[in-house]
Design an enzyme around this catalytic site. Structure first.
Site, PDB file in Angstrom:
ATOM      1  N   GLU A  50       0.802  -1.264   0.026  1.00 12.62           N
ATOM      2  CA  GLU A  50       0.058   0.007   0.081  1.00 12.62           C
ATOM      3  C   GLU A  50       1.108   1.274   0.039  1.00 12.62           C
ATOM      4  O   GLU A  50       0.508   2.440  -0.762  1.00 12.62           O
ATOM      5  CB  GLU A  50      -0.967  -0.226   1.219  1.00 12.62           C
ATOM      6  CG  GLU A  50      -2.051  -0.916   1.246  1.00 12.62           C
ATOM      7  CD  GLU A  50      -1.674  -2.330   1.369  1.00 12.62           C
ATOM      8  OE1 GLU A  50      -0.632  -2.489   2.004  1.00 12.62           O
ATOM      9  OE2 GLU A  50      -2.451  -3.307   1.172  1.00 12.62           O
ATOM     10  N   PRO A  67      11.500 -13.946  -2.549  1.00 15.82           N
ATOM     11  CA  PRO A  67      10.401 -14.375  -1.777  1.00 15.82           C
ATOM     12  C   PRO A  67       9.575 -13.241  -1.479  1.00 15.82           C
ATOM     13  O   PRO A  67      10.526 -11.746  -1.260  1.00 15.82           O
ATOM     14  CB  PRO A  67      11.100 -14.921  -0.666  1.00 15.82           C
ATOM     15  CG  PRO A  67      12.324 -15.521  -1.121  1.00 15.82           C
ATOM     16  CD  PRO A  67      12.884 -14.482  -2.165  1.00 15.82           C
ATOM     17  N   GLU A 112      14.742  -3.976  -4.024  1.00 19.66           N
ATOM     18  CA  GLU A 112      15.335  -3.768  -4.962  1.00 19.66           C
ATOM     19  C   GLU A 112      14.339  -4.604  -6.145  1.00 19.66           C
ATOM     20  O   GLU A 112      15.131  -5.200  -6.898  1.00 19.66           O
ATOM     21  CB  GLU A 112      16.716  -4.409  -4.980  1.00 19.66           C
ATOM     22  CG  GLU A 112      17.816  -3.767  -4.044  1.00 19.66           C
ATOM     23  CD  GLU A 112      18.992  -4.508  -3.630  1.00 19.66           C
ATOM     24  OE1 GLU A 112      19.930  -3.527  -3.349  1.00 19.66           O
ATOM     25  OE2 GLU A 112      19.211  -5.591  -3.697  1.00 19.66           O
ATOM     26  N   GLU A 116       4.160  -3.530 -11.412  1.00 19.79           N
ATOM     27  CA  GLU A 116       5.629  -3.234 -11.187  1.00 19.79           C
ATOM     28  C   GLU A 116       6.170  -4.188 -12.487  1.00 19.79           C
ATOM     29  O   GLU A 116       7.076  -3.274 -13.175  1.00 19.79           O
ATOM     30  CB  GLU A 116       6.238  -3.856 -10.176  1.00 19.79           C
ATOM     31  CG  GLU A 116       6.041  -2.952  -8.955  1.00 19.79           C
ATOM     32  CD  GLU A 116       6.582  -3.513  -7.669  1.00 19.79           C
ATOM     33  OE1 GLU A 116       6.801  -4.491  -7.530  1.00 19.79           O
ATOM     34  OE2 GLU A 116       6.449  -2.677  -6.644  1.00 19.79           O
TER      35      GLU A 116
END
Length: 447
Positions: free
Chosen positions: A64, A279, A334, A361
């Site tokens: 968020e 992960p 990253e 993304e």
């Protein structure tokens, strides 16, 4: 009457459950000490003065916070004061990292969201007197909503979607959750379908503003580092596949997919793909690495082979000279670097009941994503992206493996076009907020 009775029950329940909540925070502290950092803030007590009459943005966790970055930066650019409230340490840390300069300047504060008890929230409202509140996604907290109304703070759902599964579930029985949702001041929603759903449960003042994640700023330094490293990884024709936000419950699935693709490559006498496995939960970094190694895969952990920061990322090429099977993305903040390395991106969560995670993304860096069958949490924009041919889902891991081998070119230009068509939600949200405030002043002036 039902909502009135529920609110009384809810208050009593919180009093009884408070020791359990504190025990929960203490237990989480054993894995992450930050859960008890500045504990008094969870009760509405602050060590430093908060910005006054701010735009309050409640972003419960990391996802968020990132989705609101473009919105918050636009608001700061036009002179707004901002208070960001979070629940998880990952969300708070990201907000503090992104807005370190604004925090020092006193233009922005990052705090824990108060526990959902009226007296805690009253302290928060008195401490900063928000002029407007935006709660990201569908964070429904009865005391937060009721106390905002009492404090005359317009509290709007923001970047909201009411997924089909949740909508169907909430529509049964006494519909208590829908009654609580209907008590918000209004909603800024992702699509017209979402407008219809929220309106059907009684929410007033709804505006379609789109998806904020399309406006997330892209850290160019991370993409530059990936661009420097990528030619070394694909020099022999090797494909790079990034597993973004892999979650517990599908880790074994991805392990078997890696092994299956290695076997397919060996049969075709072709280089096996390099997998970049990221992960979602930091506490799973070690377990995932150990699982992959136990399967006979060579694993290079990013945290063990390069210094933090973009300089270390660019230097990864030296340590990846032996070309491991898997680069484990056990670092924080990253993701765009790992996406930039990829030819193909698998978005995690789709093979679990909890559903797939953010596809925006990878789309933002021109990498059309694929995932498992469970896409209900990202109903928007996944349905639109799938229709545009820039996102795919597969019913089984075997079907996904078959689509990944032999390698093929993803539709890069279509992804760029899709992104361009969907940007602008941050500006539309601020404009809608301004209209709400203007209408409110007009109504007061007419009294």
């Amino acid at each position: 009457m039902i909502l009135f009775v529920f609110n009384i029950f809810y208050r009593v329940l919180w009093l009884l459950a408070l020791p359990l909540v504190m025990l929960y925070l203490w237990k989480r502290r054993r894995k992450d000490p930050r859960y008890l950092y500045k504990l008094k803030e969870r009760f509405g007590v602050y060590e430093q003065a908060l910005p006054q009459q701010p735009l309050w943005v409640h972003a419960v966790s990391l996802g968020e916070v990132r989705s609101a970055l473009g919105l918050i930066r636009l608001a700061l650019a036009r002179g707004e004061k901002i208070v960001i409230s979070c629940f998880t340490p990952a969300g708070r840390e990201e907000a503090e990292r992104q807005f370190a300069d604004e925090i020092v300047a006193g233009d922005l504060a990052v705090i824990w969201v108060p526990l959902d008890m009226h007296w805690c929230l009253h302290r928060f409202y008195r401490a900063c007197r928000p002029r407007f509140g935006l709660t990201l996604e569908v964070e429904i907290w009865p005391a937060m909503i009721a106390s905002a109304r009492r404090a005359k703070v317009p509290l709007y759902l923001c970047n909201s979607q009411y997924t089909s599964g949740a909508y169907a579930k909430d529509s049964r029985g006494l519909r208590v959750r829908q009654r609580v949702i209907a008590s918000v001041a209004g909603a800024f929603v992702k699509s017209d379908i979402q407008r219809q759903r929220f309106a059907s449960v009684g929410v007033k003042n709804i505006t379609v503003t789109g998806e904020l994640r399309f406006d997330q700023p892209i850290p160019e330094a991370l993409l530059d580092a990936a661009a420097q490293l990528r030619p070394q990884l694909i020099a022999d024709g090797r494909q790079v596949i990034t597993i973004a936000s892999g979650v517990a419950g599908e880790e074994e699935i991805f392990r078997d997919m890696i092994l299956g693709l290695q076997e397919a490559a060996a049969k075709d006498s072709m280089p096996a793909p390099l997998f970049v496995y990221v992960p979602r939960a930091p506490e799973r970094f070690g377990a995932v690495g150990q699982m992959l190694q136990s399967a006979g895969l060579s694993v290079c952990a990013r945290s063990q082979v390069a210094e933090a920061g973009t300089a270390g990322l660019a230097a990864l090429g030296e340590t990846l000279a032996d070309m491991p099977d898997v680069l484990l993305g056990d670092s924080f903040g990253e993701m765009y670097f790992y996406l930039g390395l990829a030819d193909q991106v698998i978005v995690g969560g789709g093979f679990t009941p909890a559903g797939a995670h953010n596809i925006i993304e990878p789309l933002a860096v021109g990498k059309p994503p694929i995932t498992g069958p469970e896409t209900w949490p990202i109903e928007f924009p996944f349905a639109e992206a799938e229709a545009a041919g820039v996102a795919r889902r597969f019913e089984t891991p075997a079907a996904m493996v078959a689509a990944l081998w032999p390698p093929s070119e993803p539709p890069l230009q279509a992804a760029a076009t899709f992104m361009a068509e969907h940007r602008g939600g941050s500006l539309r949200t601020l404009e809608a907020m301004d209209q709400v405030l203007a209408d409110s002043k007009g109504q007061q002036g007419g009294l």
